[in-house]
Design an enzyme around this catalytic site. Structure first.
Site, mmCIF file in Angstrom:
data_model
loop_
_atom_site.group_PDB
_atom_site.id
_atom_site.type_symbol
_atom_site.label_atom_id
_atom_site.label_comp_id
_atom_site.label_asym_id
_atom_site.label_seq_id
_atom_site.Cartn_x
_atom_site.Cartn_y
_atom_site.Cartn_z
ATOM 1 N N TYR A 1 65.360 -72.921 -42.736
ATOM 2 C CA TYR A 1 66.548 -73.260 -41.935
ATOM 3 C C TYR A 1 67.467 -72.035 -41.837
ATOM 4 C CZ TYR A 1 69.783 -76.592 -39.786
ATOM 5 O OH TYR A 1 70.598 -77.277 -38.916
ATOM 6 N N LYS B 1 75.713 -73.942 -39.671
ATOM 7 C CA LYS B 1 76.200 -75.318 -39.886
ATOM 8 C C LYS B 1 77.339 -75.335 -40.908
ATOM 9 C CE LYS B 1 73.499 -77.619 -37.069
ATOM 10 N NZ LYS B 1 74.039 -78.006 -35.736
HETATM 11 P P1 NAD Z 1 67.813 -80.972 -28.750
HETATM 12 O O1 NAD Z 1 66.866 -79.830 -28.539
HETATM 13 O O2 NAD Z 1 67.497 -82.241 -28.091
HETATM 14 O O3 NAD Z 1 69.300 -80.543 -28.376
HETATM 15 C C1 NAD Z 1 69.778 -79.228 -28.570
HETATM 16 C C2 NAD Z 1 70.589 -78.895 -27.339
HETATM 17 O O4 NAD Z 1 71.247 -77.621 -27.503
HETATM 18 C C3 NAD Z 1 69.734 -78.790 -26.072
HETATM 19 O O5 NAD Z 1 70.220 -79.675 -25.093
HETATM 20 C C4 NAD Z 1 69.949 -77.351 -25.645
HETATM 21 O O6 NAD Z 1 69.904 -77.170 -24.253
HETATM 22 C C5 NAD Z 1 71.348 -77.102 -26.208
HETATM 23 N N1 NAD Z 1 71.690 -75.669 -26.208
HETATM 24 C C6 NAD Z 1 71.077 -74.646 -26.865
HETATM 25 N N2 NAD Z 1 71.681 -73.476 -26.545
HETATM 26 C C7 NAD Z 1 72.687 -73.776 -25.676
HETATM 27 C C8 NAD Z 1 73.660 -73.004 -24.976
HETATM 28 N N3 NAD Z 1 73.724 -71.668 -25.110
HETATM 29 N N4 NAD Z 1 74.526 -73.646 -24.149
HETATM 30 C C9 NAD Z 1 74.490 -74.991 -24.005
HETATM 31 N N5 NAD Z 1 73.597 -75.774 -24.637
HETATM 32 C C10 NAD Z 1 72.706 -75.162 -25.461
HETATM 33 O O7 NAD Z 1 67.883 -81.148 -30.348
HETATM 34 P P2 NAD Z 1 68.771 -82.085 -31.302
HETATM 35 O O8 NAD Z 1 68.034 -82.097 -32.584
HETATM 36 O O9 NAD Z 1 69.122 -83.345 -30.629
HETATM 37 O O10 NAD Z 1 70.070 -81.195 -31.529
HETATM 38 C C11 NAD Z 1 71.387 -81.684 -31.345
HETATM 39 C C12 NAD Z 1 72.258 -81.267 -32.518
HETATM 40 O O11 NAD Z 1 71.852 -82.008 -33.668
HETATM 41 C C13 NAD Z 1 72.159 -79.790 -32.911
HETATM 42 O O12 NAD Z 1 73.429 -79.320 -33.313
HETATM 43 C C14 NAD Z 1 71.240 -79.845 -34.131
HETATM 44 O O13 NAD Z 1 71.422 -78.731 -34.986
HETATM 45 C C15 NAD Z 1 71.751 -81.123 -34.756
HETATM 46 N N6 NAD Z 1 70.898 -81.718 -35.789
HETATM 47 C C16 NAD Z 1 69.589 -81.950 -35.538
HETATM 48 C C17 NAD Z 1 68.799 -82.509 -36.520
HETATM 49 C C18 NAD Z 1 67.339 -82.770 -36.273
HETATM 50 O O14 NAD Z 1 66.589 -82.917 -37.251
HETATM 51 N N7 NAD Z 1 66.891 -82.848 -35.042
HETATM 52 C C19 NAD Z 1 69.351 -82.837 -37.763
HETATM 53 C C20 NAD Z 1 70.700 -82.603 -37.993
HETATM 54 C C21 NAD Z 1 71.464 -82.030 -36.993
#
Ligand code: NAD
Length: 261
Positions: free
Chosen positions: A155, A162
């Site tokens: 990570y 984060k």
């Molecule tokens: P996802 O890939 O569906 O969403 C990530 C989004 O970030 C995408 O829509 C992408 O287009 C956007 N993005 C990236 N760079 C960008 C930029 N420069 N401008 C605008 N948008 C941008 O994945 P997700 O897992 O749903 O992620 C959503 C959030 O949840 C993130 O912050 C991720 O770190 C967090 N998160 C995810 C998990 C997991 O296991 N999936 C766990 C905890 C937290």
């Protein structure tokens, strides 16, 4: 009567129907909120607009959160269309693939800056641009992960981003509290999304999670949507600056043990 009847929500970060942002959108829609979306331009026509249409939304604006002008355009368009805003969701992050594997010590200066800019500073930028339309009583939510606090293999720089994001939540909450605007985060357990697939070894970690988490299951975008509904509605009206775990209990463990011991 829905919990969010008459409320207006703008959601950043839907990439597809596996996105956490989409789980949140569905939960808010089910309680009566009017919803708009902002996503990176290349995803809009193929992925985001059809999802928006399915819940009766036609506000879908492109935005790369590294560009202040693009952020400003989104909020101008919102102000022209809806006037004000009750709910802001920041569900996005990015780091280079090579910075999500191997040793953290190898993170480049550019990779570090990029991850922190997209994944942490963007919350500050989006919030600042939203202030002219955010109403008293409104609520802002972002998404974080346990790798902010404890070392999670691969990570790496995203854990540092984060940690910065969680600190941003607290500073923004202190700034905006006097205006009756709340800022919170959900720390979600691992969910198979596009972003998660960029972390080396994610699939193995995801499948072992349910053997170890106290509730013996994985977390879904619907689970996160439910908790988001709480943090984005008046049910949580005196809660700000918090990180709420939606992780089937994983983060309470000191020494994880599985069924096998
Ligand atoms: P996802 O890939 O569906 O969403 C990530 C989004 O970030 C995408 O829509 C992408 O287009 C956007 N993005 C990236 N760079 C960008 C930029 N420069 N401008 C605008 N948008 C941008 O994945 P997700 O897992 O749903 O992620 C959503 C959030 O949840 C993130 O912050 C991720 O770190 C967090 N998160 C995810 C998990 C997991 O296991 N999936 C766990 C905890 C937290």
């Amino acid at each position: 009567m829905g919990l969010l009847d008459g409320r207006k929500a703008l959601i950043f970060g839907v990439a597809n129907d596996h996105s956490i942002a989409w789980g949140i959108a569905k939960a808010l829609h089910a309680e009566g909120a009017t919803i708009g979306f902002s996503s990176v331009e290349m995803l809009i026509e193929k992925r985001v607009r059809p999802l928006a249409t399915s819940i009766g939304s036609d506000f879908v604006e492109p935005c790369d959160v590294q560009d202040d002008d693009q952020i400003e355009r989104v909020f101008q368009a919102w102000a022209e269309r809806y006037g004000d805003l009750d709910i802001l969701v920041h569900a996005l992050a990015f780091a280079r693939r090579e910075d999500l594997e191997g040793e953290f010590v190898d993170t480049s200066r550019e990779g570090f800056a990029l991850a922190l800019d997209v994944s942490a500073y963007s919350l500050v930028a989006i919030t600042r641009h939203a202030l002219p339309v955010l109403k008293p009583g409104s609520s802002i939510l972002t998404l974080t992960y346990y790798g902010a606090e404890k070392v999670v293999a691969n990570y790496n720089v995203m854990g540092v981003a984060k940690a910065a994001l969680e600190a941003c939540v607290r500073y923004l909450a202190a700034d905006l509290g006097p205006r009756d605007i709340r800022v919170n985060a959900i720390s979600a357990g691992p969910i198979r999304t596009l972003a998660a697939s960029g972390v080396s070894g994610f699939k193995g970690m995801w499948s072992r999670f349910r053997d170890v988490a106290p509730m013996r299951r994985n977390v879904t975008i619907e689970d996160v949507g439910g908790a988001a509904l709480f943090l984005l509605s008046d049910l949580s009206r005196s809660i700000t600056g918090e990180v709420l775990y939606v992780d089937a209990g994983f983060s309470i463990l000191g020494v994880p043990t599985s069924e096998e011991g």
